[in-house]
Design a protein around this motif. Structure first.
Motif, PDB file in Angstrom:
ATOM      1  N   GLN A 118      -8.144  -5.809   4.705  1.00 44.36           N
ATOM      2  CA  GLN A 118      -8.913  -6.289   3.554  1.00 44.36           C
ATOM      3  C   GLN A 118      -8.050  -6.541   2.318  1.00 44.36           C
ATOM      4  OE1 GLN A 118     -12.078  -3.419   3.151  1.00 44.36           O
ATOM      5  NE2 GLN A 118     -12.772  -3.772   5.241  1.00 44.36           N
ATOM      6  N   GLU A 119      -7.056  -5.676   2.105  1.00 44.12           N
ATOM      7  CA  GLU A 119      -6.211  -5.847   0.919  1.00 44.12           C
ATOM      8  C   GLU A 119      -4.955  -6.662   1.209  1.00 44.12           C
ATOM      9  OE1 GLU A 119      -5.683  -2.634  -1.804  1.00 44.12           O
ATOM     10  OE2 GLU A 119      -7.518  -1.629  -1.131  1.00 44.12           O
ATOM     11  N   ALA A 120      -4.709  -6.994   2.485  1.00 45.42           N
ATOM     12  CA  ALA A 120      -3.581  -7.828   2.899  1.00 45.42           C
ATOM     13  C   ALA A 120      -2.234  -7.312   2.386  1.00 45.42           C
ATOM     14  CB  ALA A 120      -3.802  -9.285   2.484  1.00 45.42           C
ATOM     15  N   CYS A 121      -2.024  -6.019   2.500  1.00 47.76           N
ATOM     16  CA  CYS A 121      -0.735  -5.435   2.112  1.00 47.76           C
ATOM     17  C   CYS A 121       0.313  -5.800   3.164  1.00 47.76           C
ATOM     18  CB  CYS A 121      -0.843  -3.916   1.992  1.00 47.76           C
ATOM     19  SG  CYS A 121      -1.855  -3.369   0.609  1.00 47.76           S
ATOM     20  N   ALA A 122       1.408  -6.363   2.721  1.00 51.62           N
ATOM     21  CA  ALA A 122       2.489  -6.725   3.642  1.00 51.62           C
ATOM     22  C   ALA A 122       3.183  -5.477   4.166  1.00 51.62           C
ATOM     23  CB  ALA A 122       3.498  -7.619   2.933  1.00 51.62           C
ATOM     24  N   LEU A 123       3.288  -4.476   3.312  1.00 47.98           N
ATOM     25  CA  LEU A 123       3.941  -3.216   3.637  1.00 47.98           C
ATOM     26  C   LEU A 123       3.009  -2.089   3.218  1.00 47.98           C
ATOM     27  CD1 LEU A 123       6.473  -1.532   4.454  1.00 47.98           C
ATOM     28  CD2 LEU A 123       7.270  -1.821   2.080  1.00 47.98           C
ATOM     29  N   ILE A 124       2.853  -1.103   4.089  1.00 46.04           N
ATOM     30  CA  ILE A 124       2.067   0.086   3.780  1.00 46.04           C
ATOM     31  C   ILE A 124       2.965   1.275   4.078  1.00 46.04           C
ATOM     32  CG2 ILE A 124       0.001   1.427   4.302  1.00 46.04           C
ATOM     33  CD1 ILE A 124      -1.167  -1.303   5.432  1.00 46.04           C
ATOM     34  N   VAL A 125       3.207   2.091   3.059  1.00 48.60           N
ATOM     35  CA  VAL A 125       4.100   3.227   3.197  1.00 48.60           C
ATOM     36  C   VAL A 125       3.298   4.501   2.951  1.00 48.60           C
ATOM     37  CG1 VAL A 125       6.290   4.223   2.468  1.00 48.60           C
ATOM     38  CG2 VAL A 125       5.947   1.763   2.291  1.00 48.60           C
ATOM     39  N   THR A 126       3.399   5.436   3.889  1.00 50.71           N
ATOM     40  CA  THR A 126       2.698   6.705   3.734  1.00 50.71           C
ATOM     41  C   THR A 126       3.692   7.820   3.446  1.00 50.71           C
ATOM     42  OG1 THR A 126       2.815   7.491   6.033  1.00 50.71           O
ATOM     43  CG2 THR A 126       1.036   5.945   5.493  1.00 50.71           C
ATOM     44  N   THR A 127       3.191   8.886   2.853  1.00 51.32           N
ATOM     45  CA  THR A 127       3.984  10.097   2.660  1.00 51.32           C
ATOM     46  C   THR A 127       3.096  11.292   2.958  1.00 51.32           C
ATOM     47  OG1 THR A 127       5.304  11.414   1.119  1.00 51.32           O
ATOM     48  CG2 THR A 127       3.513  10.133   0.161  1.00 51.32           C
TER      49      THR A 127
ATOM     50  N   TRP B  75       5.585  -7.694  -7.194  1.00 52.88           N
ATOM     51  CA  TRP B  75       4.735  -6.970  -6.257  1.00 52.88           C
ATOM     52  C   TRP B  75       3.790  -6.055  -7.026  1.00 52.88           C
ATOM     53  CZ3 TRP B  75       4.989  -1.559  -5.441  1.00 52.88           C
ATOM     54  CH2 TRP B  75       6.037  -0.913  -6.094  1.00 52.88           C
ATOM     55  N   THR B  76       2.739  -5.672  -6.329  1.00 55.36           N
ATOM     56  CA  THR B  76       1.771  -4.751  -6.903  1.00 55.36           C
ATOM     57  C   THR B  76       1.448  -3.677  -5.876  1.00 55.36           C
ATOM     58  OG1 THR B  76      -0.363  -4.577  -8.025  1.00 55.36           O
ATOM     59  CG2 THR B  76      -0.242  -6.129  -6.207  1.00 55.36           C
ATOM     60  N   ALA B  77       1.193  -2.480  -6.374  1.00 54.90           N
ATOM     61  CA  ALA B  77       0.912  -1.350  -5.483  1.00 54.90           C
ATOM     62  C   ALA B  77      -0.576  -1.040  -5.446  1.00 54.90           C
ATOM     63  CB  ALA B  77       1.675  -0.119  -5.949  1.00 54.90           C
ATOM     64  N   SER B  78      -1.053  -0.727  -4.249  1.00 50.92           N
ATOM     65  CA  SER B  78      -2.383  -0.165  -4.076  1.00 50.92           C
ATOM     66  C   SER B  78      -2.163   1.302  -3.726  1.00 50.92           C
ATOM     67  CB  SER B  78      -3.144  -0.888  -2.957  1.00 50.92           C
ATOM     68  OG  SER B  78      -4.417  -0.288  -2.786  1.00 50.92           O
ATOM     69  N   MET B  79      -2.334   2.180  -4.718  1.00 43.23           N
ATOM     70  CA  MET B  79      -2.066   3.611  -4.560  1.00 43.23           C
ATOM     71  C   MET B  79      -3.309   4.301  -4.000  1.00 43.23           C
ATOM     72  SD  MET B  79       1.085   3.930  -5.848  1.00 43.23           S
ATOM     73  CE  MET B  79       1.313   5.649  -6.244  1.00 43.23           C
ATOM     74  N   GLN B  80      -3.118   5.081  -2.936  1.00 40.24           N
ATOM     75  CA  GLN B  80      -4.213   5.803  -2.291  1.00 40.24           C
ATOM     76  C   GLN B  80      -3.819   7.267  -2.125  1.00 40.24           C
ATOM     77  OE1 GLN B  80      -7.056   3.878  -1.340  1.00 40.24           O
ATOM     78  NE2 GLN B  80      -5.904   2.298  -2.443  1.00 40.24           N
ATOM     79  N   LEU B  81      -4.770   8.155  -2.307  1.00 40.68           N
ATOM     80  CA  LEU B  81      -4.565   9.583  -2.107  1.00 40.68           C
ATOM     81  C   LEU B  81      -5.692  10.067  -1.211  1.00 40.68           C
ATOM     82  CD1 LEU B  81      -3.235  12.316  -2.709  1.00 40.68           C
ATOM     83  CD2 LEU B  81      -4.495  12.360  -4.870  1.00 40.68           C
ATOM     84  N   VAL B  82      -5.341  10.500  -0.001  1.00 36.01           N
ATOM     85  CA  VAL B  82      -6.354  10.882   0.990  1.00 36.01           C
ATOM     86  C   VAL B  82      -6.066  12.270   1.553  1.00 36.01           C
ATOM     87  CG1 VAL B  82      -6.816   8.464   1.621  1.00 36.01           C
ATOM     88  CG2 VAL B  82      -5.136   9.789   2.926  1.00 36.01           C
ATOM     89  N   PRO B  83      -7.096  12.941   2.060  1.00 39.63           N
ATOM     90  CA  PRO B  83      -6.878  14.248   2.692  1.00 39.63           C
ATOM     91  C   PRO B  83      -6.275  14.078   4.084  1.00 39.63           C
ATOM     92  CG  PRO B  83      -9.182  13.638   2.863  1.00 39.63           C
ATOM     93  CD  PRO B  83      -8.506  12.572   2.032  1.00 39.63           C
ATOM     94  N   ASP B  84      -5.819  15.183   4.645  1.00 39.73           N
ATOM     95  CA  ASP B  84      -5.254  15.196   5.996  1.00 39.73           C
ATOM     96  C   ASP B  84      -6.369  15.111   7.036  1.00 39.73           C
ATOM     97  OD1 ASP B  84      -2.171  15.925   5.863  1.00 39.73           O
ATOM     98  OD2 ASP B  84      -3.147  17.134   4.333  1.00 39.73           O
TER      99      ASP B  84
ATOM    100  N   GLY C 150       0.833  -1.187   0.000  1.00 42.07           N
ATOM    101  CA  GLY C 150       0.000   0.000   0.000  1.00 42.07           C
ATOM    102  C   GLY C 150       0.872   1.243   0.000  1.00 42.07           C
ATOM    103  N   ILE C 151       0.528   2.191  -0.833  1.00 39.51           N
ATOM    104  CA  ILE C 151       1.237   3.471  -0.900  1.00 39.51           C
ATOM    105  C   ILE C 151       0.182   4.553  -0.703  1.00 39.51           C
ATOM    106  CG2 ILE C 151       2.599   5.035  -2.324  1.00 39.51           C
ATOM    107  CD1 ILE C 151       3.725   2.527  -3.754  1.00 39.51           C
ATOM    108  N   VAL C 152       0.310   5.301   0.385  1.00 42.59           N
ATOM    109  CA  VAL C 152      -0.710   6.283   0.753  1.00 42.59           C
ATOM    110  C   VAL C 152      -0.096   7.678   0.776  1.00 42.59           C
ATOM    111  CG1 VAL C 152      -2.414   6.964   2.483  1.00 42.59           C
ATOM    112  CG2 VAL C 152      -1.840   4.534   2.199  1.00 42.59           C
ATOM    113  N   THR C 153      -0.616   8.554  -0.068  1.00 42.69           N
ATOM    114  CA  THR C 153      -0.229   9.966  -0.029  1.00 42.69           C
ATOM    115  C   THR C 153      -1.281  10.704   0.785  1.00 42.69           C
ATOM    116  OG1 THR C 153       0.819   9.858  -2.192  1.00 42.69           O
ATOM    117  CG2 THR C 153       0.205  12.056  -1.379  1.00 42.69           C
ATOM    118  N   VAL C 154      -0.823  11.428   1.790  1.00 49.71           N
ATOM    119  CA  VAL C 154      -1.708  12.221   2.645  1.00 49.71           C
ATOM    120  C   VAL C 154      -1.483  13.689   2.307  1.00 49.71           C
ATOM    121  CG1 VAL C 154      -2.339  12.805   5.002  1.00 49.71           C
ATOM    122  CG2 VAL C 154      -1.572  10.472   4.464  1.00 49.71           C
ATOM    123  N   SER C 155      -2.483  14.303   1.674  1.00 48.22           N
ATOM    124  CA  SER C 155      -2.345  15.701   1.260  1.00 48.22           C
ATOM    125  C   SER C 155      -3.708  16.282   0.918  1.00 48.22           C
ATOM    126  CB  SER C 155      -1.422  15.811   0.044  1.00 48.22           C
ATOM    127  OG  SER C 155      -1.461  17.116  -0.494  1.00 48.22           O
ATOM    128  N   ASP C 156      -4.113  17.316   1.628  1.00 46.35           N
ATOM    129  CA  ASP C 156      -5.359  18.003   1.300  1.00 46.35           C
ATOM    130  C   ASP C 156      -5.316  18.549  -0.126  1.00 46.35           C
ATOM    131  OD1 ASP C 156      -6.655  17.656   3.773  1.00 46.35           O
ATOM    132  OD2 ASP C 156      -5.808  19.496   4.614  1.00 46.35           O
TER     133      ASP C 156
END
Length: 175
Positions: free
Chosen positions: A62-71, A38-47, A5-11
């Motif tokens: 639910q998505e069983a991501c072994a690694l989840i990295v936020t920025t 590997w495959t990425a689940s890209m997410q873009l969410v507000p703060d 999982g790759i999660v960008t946190v930015s309003d």
């Protein structure tokens, strides 16, 4: 296939005011480092703390991501709540990740002491907060990645292998 999982946190990126550079930067570094499919689940969410925490939980549970990295969202500004959301989503915290990233970042900028990155575990997922700037993302991810595959081994996740020319994974001899 390993899920990450790759999660960008930015309003502002979430609102379309500017392009998300952080998520793609993480994906680029991971493509360089990892030698397993590997495959990425890209997410873009507000703060928004609740939205961030729910996203982390969904990626883990639910998505069983072994690694989840936020920025993003790790500074001292009022809307920076990614560490709080990470703490809420995790059952165990791993403060050494944040300590290492701040140490590496302090070699570049004195304001790295304002960074609040953390990491933790939810089930068999490792969640790691990275800073928001693409150059800092690379430096921090390369600094902590030697420990990530073994951590994922210890929590029952899939075996990650890396390109040793870029990152030498550390595993004790018995692993």
């Amino acid at each position: 296939m390993v899920r990450i999982g790759i999660v960008t946190v930015s309003d502002r990126a979430h609102a379309g005011i500017y392009k998300d550079l952080g998520g793609p930067a993480i994906k680029d570094v991971l493509q360089e480092i990892l030698t397993v499919p590997w495959t990425a689940s890209m997410q873009l969410v507000p703060d928004e703390q609740q939205v961030i925490a729910q996203t982390l939980c969904r990626l883990a549970d639910q998505e069983a991501c072994a690694l989840i990295v936020t920025t993003g969202g790790t500074g001292p500004a009022l809307r920076d709540v990614t560490p709080e959301a990470t703490v809420a989503a995790c059952t165990k915290l791993l403060p050494g990740f944040g300590e290492m990233m701040r140490s590496v970042s302090l070699q570049q900028v004195p304001t790295a002491i304002l960074s609040r990155q953390t990491a933790g575990i939810r089930g068999s997922s490792l969640i790691v907060n990275l800073p928001g700037k693409p150059a800092a993302i690379r430096d921090c991810l390369l600094a902590v990645f030697p420990a990530i595959p073994y951590c994922i081994d210890l929590i029952g996740g899939p075996r990650l292998e890396t390109d040793p020319a870029i990152v030498k994974t550390f595993r004790p001899k018995a692993s």
